[in-house]
Write an enzyme that holds these catalytic residues in place. Structure first.
Site, mmCIF file in Angstrom:
data_model
loop_
_atom_site.group_PDB
_atom_site.id
_atom_site.type_symbol
_atom_site.label_atom_id
_atom_site.label_comp_id
_atom_site.label_asym_id
_atom_site.label_seq_id
_atom_site.Cartn_x
_atom_site.Cartn_y
_atom_site.Cartn_z
ATOM 1 N N GLY A 248 0.767 -1.262 0.075
ATOM 2 C CA GLY A 248 0.102 0.032 0.050
ATOM 3 C C GLY A 248 0.863 1.581 0.042
ATOM 4 O O GLY A 248 0.191 2.248 -0.197
ATOM 5 N N GLU A 290 3.427 -6.381 1.961
ATOM 6 C CA GLU A 290 3.556 -6.859 0.578
ATOM 7 C C GLU A 290 3.419 -5.868 -0.412
ATOM 8 O O GLU A 290 2.429 -5.236 -1.103
ATOM 9 C CB GLU A 290 2.096 -7.483 0.569
ATOM 10 C CG GLU A 290 2.108 -9.009 1.054
ATOM 11 C CD GLU A 290 0.439 -9.482 1.104
ATOM 12 O OE1 GLU A 290 -0.160 -8.539 0.899
ATOM 13 O OE2 GLU A 290 0.414 -10.602 1.307
ATOM 14 N N ARG A 330 -5.748 2.569 -16.540
ATOM 15 C CA ARG A 330 -6.154 3.635 -15.315
ATOM 16 C C ARG A 330 -6.757 4.788 -15.007
ATOM 17 O O ARG A 330 -7.383 5.019 -14.303
ATOM 18 C CB ARG A 330 -4.672 3.603 -14.615
ATOM 19 C CG ARG A 330 -4.061 2.065 -14.039
ATOM 20 C CD ARG A 330 -2.904 2.129 -13.055
ATOM 21 N NE ARG A 330 -3.368 2.332 -11.734
ATOM 22 C CZ ARG A 330 -2.984 3.567 -11.304
ATOM 23 N NH1 ARG A 330 -2.569 4.599 -11.631
ATOM 24 N NH2 ARG A 330 -3.405 3.660 -10.134
ATOM 25 N N TYR A 334 -9.991 4.708 -12.902
ATOM 26 C CA TYR A 334 -9.797 5.464 -12.003
ATOM 27 C C TYR A 334 -9.548 6.786 -11.968
ATOM 28 O O TYR A 334 -9.446 7.551 -10.934
ATOM 29 C CB TYR A 334 -8.521 4.887 -10.941
ATOM 30 C CG TYR A 334 -8.615 3.393 -10.843
ATOM 31 C CD1 TYR A 334 -9.361 2.588 -10.275
ATOM 32 C CD2 TYR A 334 -7.275 2.938 -11.207
ATOM 33 C CE1 TYR A 334 -9.157 1.161 -10.194
ATOM 34 C CE2 TYR A 334 -7.099 1.350 -11.275
ATOM 35 C CZ TYR A 334 -7.916 0.541 -10.952
ATOM 36 O OH TYR A 334 -7.616 -0.629 -10.568
ATOM 37 N N CYS A 361 -11.692 2.039 -29.791
ATOM 38 C CA CYS A 361 -12.988 2.606 -30.224
ATOM 39 C C CYS A 361 -13.901 2.980 -29.335
ATOM 40 O O CYS A 361 -14.670 2.267 -28.871
ATOM 41 C CB CYS A 361 -13.573 1.660 -31.250
ATOM 42 S SG CYS A 361 -12.471 1.358 -32.580
ATOM 43 N N GLU A 362 -13.415 4.022 -28.406
ATOM 44 C CA GLU A 362 -14.155 4.060 -26.796
ATOM 45 C C GLU A 362 -13.905 5.350 -26.412
ATOM 46 O O GLU A 362 -12.507 5.915 -26.424
ATOM 47 C CB GLU A 362 -13.612 3.009 -25.953
ATOM 48 C CG GLU A 362 -14.306 3.197 -24.773
ATOM 49 C CD GLU A 362 -14.432 1.755 -24.075
ATOM 50 O OE1 GLU A 362 -14.439 0.808 -24.628
ATOM 51 O OE2 GLU A 362 -14.715 1.935 -22.851
HETATM 52 N N1 LLP Z 1 -1.477 -7.181 -0.970
HETATM 53 C C1 LLP Z 1 -2.734 -7.254 -1.306
HETATM 54 C C2 LLP Z 1 -3.697 -8.414 -0.393
HETATM 55 C C3 LLP Z 1 -3.283 -6.470 -2.059
HETATM 56 O O1 LLP Z 1 -4.603 -6.501 -2.438
HETATM 57 C C4 LLP Z 1 -2.538 -5.279 -2.875
HETATM 58 C C5 LLP Z 1 -3.230 -4.596 -3.832
HETATM 59 C C6 LLP Z 1 -1.076 -5.447 -2.568
HETATM 60 C C7 LLP Z 1 -0.851 -6.139 -1.493
HETATM 61 C C8 LLP Z 1 -0.004 -4.414 -3.017
HETATM 62 O O2 LLP Z 1 -0.751 -2.989 -3.205
HETATM 63 P P1 LLP Z 1 0.355 -1.915 -3.387
HETATM 64 O O3 LLP Z 1 1.619 -1.830 -2.572
HETATM 65 O O4 LLP Z 1 0.628 -2.280 -5.080
HETATM 66 O O5 LLP Z 1 -0.358 -0.703 -3.246
HETATM 67 N N2 LLP Z 1 -5.085 -1.771 -9.880
HETATM 68 C C9 LLP Z 1 -5.056 -0.908 -8.889
HETATM 69 C C10 LLP Z 1 -4.565 -1.394 -7.515
HETATM 70 C C11 LLP Z 1 -5.281 -2.426 -6.844
HETATM 71 C C12 LLP Z 1 -4.439 -2.802 -5.675
HETATM 72 C C13 LLP Z 1 -5.159 -4.001 -5.094
HETATM 73 N N3 LLP Z 1 -4.438 -4.665 -4.152
HETATM 74 C C14 LLP Z 1 -4.276 0.510 -9.387
HETATM 75 O O6 LLP Z 1 -4.001 0.309 -10.564
HETATM 76 O O7 LLP Z 1 -4.104 1.311 -8.669
#
Ligand code: LLP
Length: 431
Positions: A248, A290, A330, A334, A361-362
């Site tokens: 995160g 993570e 993205r 978002y 095409c969007e």
């Molecule tokens: N662990 C779990 C259980 C997760 O669900 C996620 C991300 C991470 C770790 C990694 O989080 P990070 O360090 O990358 O923030 N597609 C979205 C992001 C979705 C993230 C979902 N889970 C985007 O493009 O912003």
């Protein structure tokens, strides 16, 4: 520049990791994902050393493969000593195909099918992060069939809203991931897990969201986890030895985004945890995190070739590129911010604000709006920064557009790590 691996050379070209982007575009074609391997390694080392220093030597980052998944990535992670989480059998397959050690993999996901579970167990994966009671039953069954006791963490939801984008906010009670602490379901989850003879429970996992810029929401999660762990200790005599705090930490997409000092945040979090453990007389758990985005996002850029330039009188000006939502969904999904540059004319000043549109095409296929650029010409090289995370990973073949190649730059050199898809690839599954 947004990151220290980006610069402008004498020719007025954008460089990444010291390599000229115009050269890369000519050599490999566009659209092109470029990743700076040195930056990925630097980010890995930041986490490994800060976590070991502040949480203790058996604490580690697990790279969240969902952010960027291909074989070359796992080779880098392996060398840097990280573990990794996988969220699907496809990610698991990719990691194993790259030779990543199964015992360093954590199997995530809120709906692992029986087939997935069997695949994980058969692959001798180190850990399962169990999402729910149904999965627990199934895992107990397959572990029993295999004659093993499977190590697990239980995913619980602490009920925290870290003020991030709605779609990537996963720590709230009302969500499809994990078991909520507040409703008592997490306690039942622990009780059930302890009763399963083929399951060895080591601790808890929580993920509160993504693109978080400070330690505070993680500290809140730690407080809730500690209180919960203490309760599980007194109710069931079970002492959780691992807290996995999920991913995160945020990254800078645009100049106005704050810079996150990862080691400083980890230190603050570790101090908070130490203090909390001391207060409750709870033995300090090993900590896993993570990170996905903060390991790879700032290592990546995407290069496009400009096509049409359109000025709609009284409305706005568009520049169209040879990729779009197929390689970066993205903005469409978002409304995500990005920094966009004219990579071949970096010394020229901006003349107008442009909407950078893709080729699908969007009408929602936009990369970014309101981008200040010198007047684009057909053939110009457009660079989008901070695309290392959740771009290649979320790419698609919509409109039967081939996925771009991924090129790594490393110590001033470049090499292909994922080849560009071909038309034959597109029809490979069609019978
Ligand atoms: N662990 C779990 C259980 C997760 O669900 C996620 C991300 C991470 C770790 C990694 O989080 P990070 O360090 O990358 O923030 N597609 C979205 C992001 C979705 C993230 C979902 N889970 C985007 O493009 O912003």
């Amino acid at each position: 520049m947004l990151y220290d691996n980006l610069a402008v050379n004498e020719a007025g070209h954008l460089t990444i990791g010291g390599v000229d982007t115009v050269y890369l575009a000519e050599k490999y074609g566009t659209p092109l994902y470029v990743l700076d391997e040195d930056k990925i390694r630097e980010n890995c080392r930041l986490y490994v050393s800060a976590m070991k220093e502040h949480f203790g030597s058996d604490s580690l980052p697990l790279f969240a493969g969902k952010a960027l998944c291909f074989k070359g990535m796992y080779r880098v992670l392996e060398q840097e000593g990280l573990c990794a989480d996988v969220v699907s059998p496809g990610e698991l397959y990719t990691a194993l195909a790259a030779g990543f050690p199964a015992e360093r993999l954590f199997f995530h996901g809120n709906n692992k099918t029986d087939e997935d579970i069997r695949y994980g167990v058969d692959s001798k994966i180190g850990w399962f992060i169990v999402d729910n009671l149904n999965e627990l039953e199934s895992l107990n069954h397959y572990a029993g069939e295999k004659g093993i006791r499977q190590k697990v963490l239980l995913r619980v939801t602490p009920g925290i809203d870290p003020h991030t984008l709605e779609a990537i906010n996963t720590g709230r009670i009302d969500c499809q991931f994990g078991s909520p602490i507040e409703t008592g379901q997490a306690a039942t989850f622990v009780e059930q897990a302890l009763s399963k003879e083929n399951i060895e429970i080591w601790g808890f996992h929580s993920h509160i969201g993504s693109q978080i810029f400070e330690a505070e929401p993680f500290c809140d999660a730690v407080d809730i986890l500690l209180k919960f762990a203490q309760e599980m200790r007194s109710r069931f005599g079970f002492t959780a030895q691992i807290f996995n705090l999920g991913g995160g930490f945020g990254v800078r997409y645009v100049e106005s985004d704050p810079h996150v000092d990862i080691p400083a945040n980890i230190r603050a979090l570790a101090e908070h945890l130490k203090h909390g453990c001391a207060e409750l007389s709870y033995p300090q758990p090993r900590v896993y995190m993570e990170p996905g985005r903060s390991i790879v996002a700032n290592a990546g850029i995407t290069l496009y070739t400009a096509g049409g330039v359109k000025n709609i009188e009284g409305y706005r000006s568009y520049v169209t590129v040879d990729g779009g939502m197929t390689d970066n969904p993205r903005y469409a999904l978002y409304g995500a911010n990005y920094t966009v540059l004219m990579a071949n004319r970096m010394k020229e000043t901006a003349t107008d604000a442009y909407t950078v549109a893709g080729r699908c095409c969007e009408s929602g296929d936009l990369i970014q709006e309101n981008v200040s650029l010198p007047e684009p010409r057909r053939g110009d090289l457009i660079a989008v920064l901070t695309t290392g995370a959740y771009n290649f990973a979320m790419s698609s073949n919509y409109n039967r557009i081939c996925r771009p190649a991924v090129v790594m730059v490393c110590a001033g050199n470049d090499y292909l790590t994922v080849r560009r898809q071909t038309f034959e690839d597109l029809v490979a599954c069609d019978l």
